[in-house]
Design a protein around this motif. Structure first.
Motif: not given
Length: 214
Positions: A135-137, A143-144, A151-152
Protein backbone atom coordinates in the motif's frame (compact mmCIF):
# COMPACT_ATOMS: atom_id res chain seq x y z
CA UNK A 1 21.24 38.23 -11.57
CA UNK A 2 18.89 40.87 -12.97
CA UNK A 3 15.56 41.88 -11.51
CA UNK A 4 13.55 39.81 -13.99
CA UNK A 5 15.35 36.58 -13.01
CA UNK A 6 15.30 37.24 -9.28
CA UNK A 7 13.12 34.62 -7.55
CA UNK A 8 10.24 35.63 -5.31
CA UNK A 9 10.56 35.37 -1.53
CA UNK A 10 8.14 32.45 -1.50
CA UNK A 11 10.21 30.60 -4.09
CA UNK A 12 13.40 31.37 -2.18
CA UNK A 13 11.90 30.06 1.08
CA UNK A 14 10.66 26.99 -0.79
CA UNK A 15 14.19 26.25 -2.02
CA UNK A 16 15.62 26.67 1.49
CA UNK A 17 13.00 24.30 2.90
CA UNK A 18 13.80 21.76 0.18
CA UNK A 19 17.41 21.69 1.35
CA UNK A 20 16.34 21.46 5.00
CA UNK A 21 13.95 18.61 4.20
CA UNK A 22 16.77 16.65 2.60
CA UNK A 23 18.93 17.17 5.70
CA UNK A 24 16.38 16.53 8.45
CA UNK A 25 15.65 12.82 8.16
CA UNK A 26 16.71 9.64 9.86
CA UNK A 27 20.00 11.24 10.85
CA UNK A 28 18.28 13.43 13.42
CA UNK A 29 17.32 10.25 15.31
CA UNK A 30 20.41 8.16 14.61
CA UNK A 31 23.13 10.80 15.08
CA UNK A 32 22.54 11.52 18.82
CA UNK A 33 22.80 7.81 19.63
CA UNK A 34 25.97 7.36 17.58
CA UNK A 35 27.43 10.61 18.96
CA UNK A 36 27.06 9.24 22.46
CA UNK A 37 28.99 6.12 21.42
CA UNK A 38 31.74 7.98 19.56
CA UNK A 39 32.03 10.92 21.94
CA UNK A 40 30.57 14.41 21.57
CA UNK A 41 33.89 16.17 20.90
CA UNK A 42 34.88 13.79 18.11
CA UNK A 43 31.37 14.04 16.65
CA UNK A 44 31.51 17.86 16.59
CA UNK A 45 34.89 17.87 14.82
CA UNK A 46 33.73 15.20 12.37
CA UNK A 47 30.51 17.13 11.65
CA UNK A 48 32.41 20.32 10.85
CA UNK A 49 34.80 18.46 8.52
CA UNK A 50 31.99 16.67 6.67
CA UNK A 51 29.98 19.92 6.48
CA UNK A 52 32.91 21.71 4.83
CA UNK A 53 33.49 18.91 2.31
CA UNK A 54 29.81 18.56 1.40
CA UNK A 55 29.37 22.34 1.09
CA UNK A 56 32.30 22.60 -1.35
CA UNK A 57 30.88 19.65 -3.30
CA UNK A 58 27.50 21.38 -3.41
CA UNK A 59 29.05 24.59 -4.73
CA UNK A 60 30.77 22.61 -7.49
CA UNK A 61 27.40 21.10 -8.48
CA UNK A 62 25.79 24.56 -8.56
CA UNK A 63 28.66 25.97 -10.63
CA UNK A 64 28.24 23.29 -13.29
CA UNK A 65 24.41 23.47 -13.15
CA UNK A 66 24.26 27.17 -13.98
CA UNK A 67 26.47 26.63 -17.05
CA UNK A 68 24.02 24.21 -18.67
CA UNK A 69 20.62 25.07 -20.20
CA UNK A 70 17.69 25.19 -17.80
CA UNK A 71 16.00 21.80 -17.24
CA UNK A 72 18.88 20.15 -19.10
CA UNK A 73 21.21 20.30 -16.11
CA UNK A 74 20.25 17.01 -14.45
CA UNK A 75 22.99 14.78 -13.06
CA UNK A 76 23.41 12.77 -16.25
CA UNK A 77 24.11 16.00 -18.17
CA UNK A 78 26.34 17.33 -15.38
CA UNK A 79 28.40 14.14 -15.33
CA UNK A 80 28.71 14.09 -19.11
CA UNK A 81 29.70 17.77 -19.16
CA UNK A 82 32.37 17.26 -16.48
CA UNK A 83 33.67 13.72 -17.08
CA UNK A 84 32.40 12.49 -20.45
CA UNK A 85 30.49 9.29 -21.30
CA UNK A 86 32.04 7.18 -18.53
CA UNK A 87 31.16 9.81 -15.96
CA UNK A 88 27.56 9.86 -17.18
CA UNK A 89 27.33 6.05 -16.99
CA UNK A 90 28.84 6.01 -13.49
CA UNK A 91 26.43 8.74 -12.28
CA UNK A 92 23.39 6.87 -13.61
CA UNK A 93 24.49 3.63 -11.91
CA UNK A 94 25.31 5.40 -8.63
CA UNK A 95 21.98 7.23 -8.55
CA UNK A 96 20.04 4.07 -9.41
CA UNK A 97 21.68 2.19 -6.53
CA UNK A 98 21.18 5.11 -4.11
CA UNK A 99 17.51 5.61 -5.02
CA UNK A 100 16.82 1.88 -4.85
CA UNK A 101 18.47 1.60 -1.43
CA UNK A 102 16.55 4.62 -0.11
CA UNK A 103 13.20 3.35 -1.35
CA UNK A 104 13.82 -0.11 0.09
CA UNK A 105 14.75 1.42 3.45
CA UNK A 106 11.53 3.47 3.59
CA UNK A 107 9.34 0.61 2.38
CA UNK A 108 10.86 -1.78 4.93
CA UNK A 109 10.37 0.72 7.77
CA UNK A 110 6.68 1.39 7.08
CA UNK A 111 5.26 -1.68 8.88
CA UNK A 112 7.36 -0.95 11.97
CA UNK A 113 6.28 2.69 12.10
CA UNK A 114 2.59 2.21 11.42
CA UNK A 115 2.32 -1.05 13.34
CA UNK A 116 3.86 0.25 16.54
CA UNK A 117 1.81 0.15 19.72
CA UNK A 118 2.40 3.80 20.54
CA UNK A 119 -1.30 4.50 20.00
CA UNK A 120 -2.45 1.23 21.57
CA UNK A 121 -3.74 0.09 18.20
CA UNK A 122 -3.00 -3.31 16.72
CA UNK A 123 -2.83 -2.68 12.97
CA UNK A 124 -1.54 -6.16 12.28
CA UNK A 125 -4.85 -7.69 13.37
CA UNK A 126 -6.49 -6.36 10.19
CA UNK A 127 -3.58 -5.95 7.77
CA UNK A 128 -0.28 -7.77 7.36
CA UNK A 129 3.15 -6.04 7.23
CA UNK A 130 3.61 -7.10 3.60
CA UNK A 131 0.25 -5.54 2.69
CA UNK A 132 1.32 -2.29 4.36
CA UNK A 133 4.47 -2.27 2.26
CA UNK A 134 2.46 -2.77 -0.94
CA UNK A 135 0.00 0.00 0.00
CA UNK A 136 2.83 2.39 0.83
CA UNK A 137 4.56 1.64 -2.48
CA UNK A 138 1.29 2.17 -4.36
CA UNK A 139 0.66 5.48 -2.57
CA UNK A 140 4.21 6.65 -3.21
CA UNK A 141 3.82 5.80 -6.90
CA UNK A 142 0.64 7.88 -7.14
CA UNK A 143 2.38 10.86 -5.51
CA UNK A 144 5.34 10.60 -7.88
CA UNK A 145 3.13 10.32 -10.98
CA UNK A 146 0.35 12.77 -10.15
CA UNK A 147 1.51 15.05 -7.38
CA UNK A 148 5.04 16.23 -8.19
CA UNK A 149 3.84 19.65 -9.33
CA UNK A 150 2.40 20.18 -5.84
CA UNK A 151 5.42 18.72 -4.06
CA UNK A 152 7.10 22.06 -3.31
CA UNK A 153 3.96 23.52 -1.71
CA UNK A 154 3.36 20.32 0.26
CA UNK A 155 7.01 20.34 1.39
CA UNK A 156 6.67 23.93 2.63
CA UNK A 157 3.74 22.99 4.85
CA UNK A 158 5.33 19.78 6.15
CA UNK A 159 8.73 21.35 6.82
CA UNK A 160 7.21 24.37 8.57
CA UNK A 161 5.33 22.03 10.91
CA UNK A 162 8.42 19.86 11.34
CA UNK A 163 10.71 22.78 12.15
CA UNK A 164 8.22 24.20 14.65
CA UNK A 165 7.92 20.80 16.32
CA UNK A 166 11.72 20.46 16.41
CA UNK A 167 12.14 23.88 18.05
CA UNK A 168 9.48 23.01 20.65
CA UNK A 169 11.11 19.66 21.44
CA UNK A 170 14.57 21.23 21.80
CA UNK A 171 13.13 23.99 24.00
CA UNK A 172 11.48 21.46 26.28
CA UNK A 173 14.63 19.33 26.53
CA UNK A 174 17.09 22.16 27.28
CA UNK A 175 16.46 21.98 31.01
CA UNK A 176 17.51 18.31 31.03
CA UNK A 177 20.83 18.93 29.27
CA UNK A 178 24.02 18.76 31.32
CA UNK A 179 26.78 20.14 29.08
CA UNK A 180 29.60 18.83 31.30
CA UNK A 181 28.33 15.24 31.21
CA UNK A 182 28.42 15.27 27.40
CA UNK A 183 32.21 15.55 27.43
CA UNK A 184 32.66 12.75 29.97
CA UNK A 185 32.01 10.10 27.31
CA UNK A 186 35.26 8.41 26.29
CA UNK A 187 36.28 8.41 22.66
CA UNK A 188 35.33 5.17 20.93
CA UNK A 189 36.50 4.96 17.32
CA UNK A 190 34.93 1.54 16.70
CA UNK A 191 31.81 3.27 15.38
CA UNK A 192 33.70 5.96 13.45
CA UNK A 193 32.73 4.69 9.97
CA UNK A 194 29.05 4.35 10.89
CA UNK A 195 28.96 7.87 12.36
CA UNK A 196 30.67 9.23 9.24
CA UNK A 197 28.02 7.69 7.01
CA UNK A 198 25.19 9.16 9.10
CA UNK A 199 26.73 12.64 9.07
CA UNK A 200 27.37 12.47 5.32
CA UNK A 201 23.73 11.47 4.82
CA UNK A 202 22.61 14.47 6.88
CA UNK A 203 24.48 16.84 4.53
CA UNK A 204 23.69 14.98 1.29
CA UNK A 205 21.49 17.62 -0.30
CA UNK A 206 23.48 17.82 -3.54
CA UNK A 207 21.01 15.63 -5.42
CA UNK A 208 18.34 18.37 -5.35
CA UNK A 209 20.62 21.27 -6.29
CA UNK A 210 19.94 21.11 -10.08
CA UNK A 211 16.21 21.42 -9.35
CA UNK A 212 16.83 24.37 -7.05
CA UNK A 213 18.99 26.04 -9.72
CA UNK A 214 16.09 25.69 -12.17
Amino acid sequence: MNIQNKPSKAKFIGCVLLIISSMIGGGIFALPIMAFKLGILATIILTLIVYAIMTVAGLFVVEISIKLPQYQNHYASLSYHAFGRWGKAFALIAFSVAIYATLIAYISAVPTLIGSNSCNLDFYSCISPSSLQILFTFGLGIVLICGMRYSENINRIIMTIKLCALVIVISLMIKYIDIQSLFLVKLNFEDLIQVCLIIVLAFAYQSILPSIVN
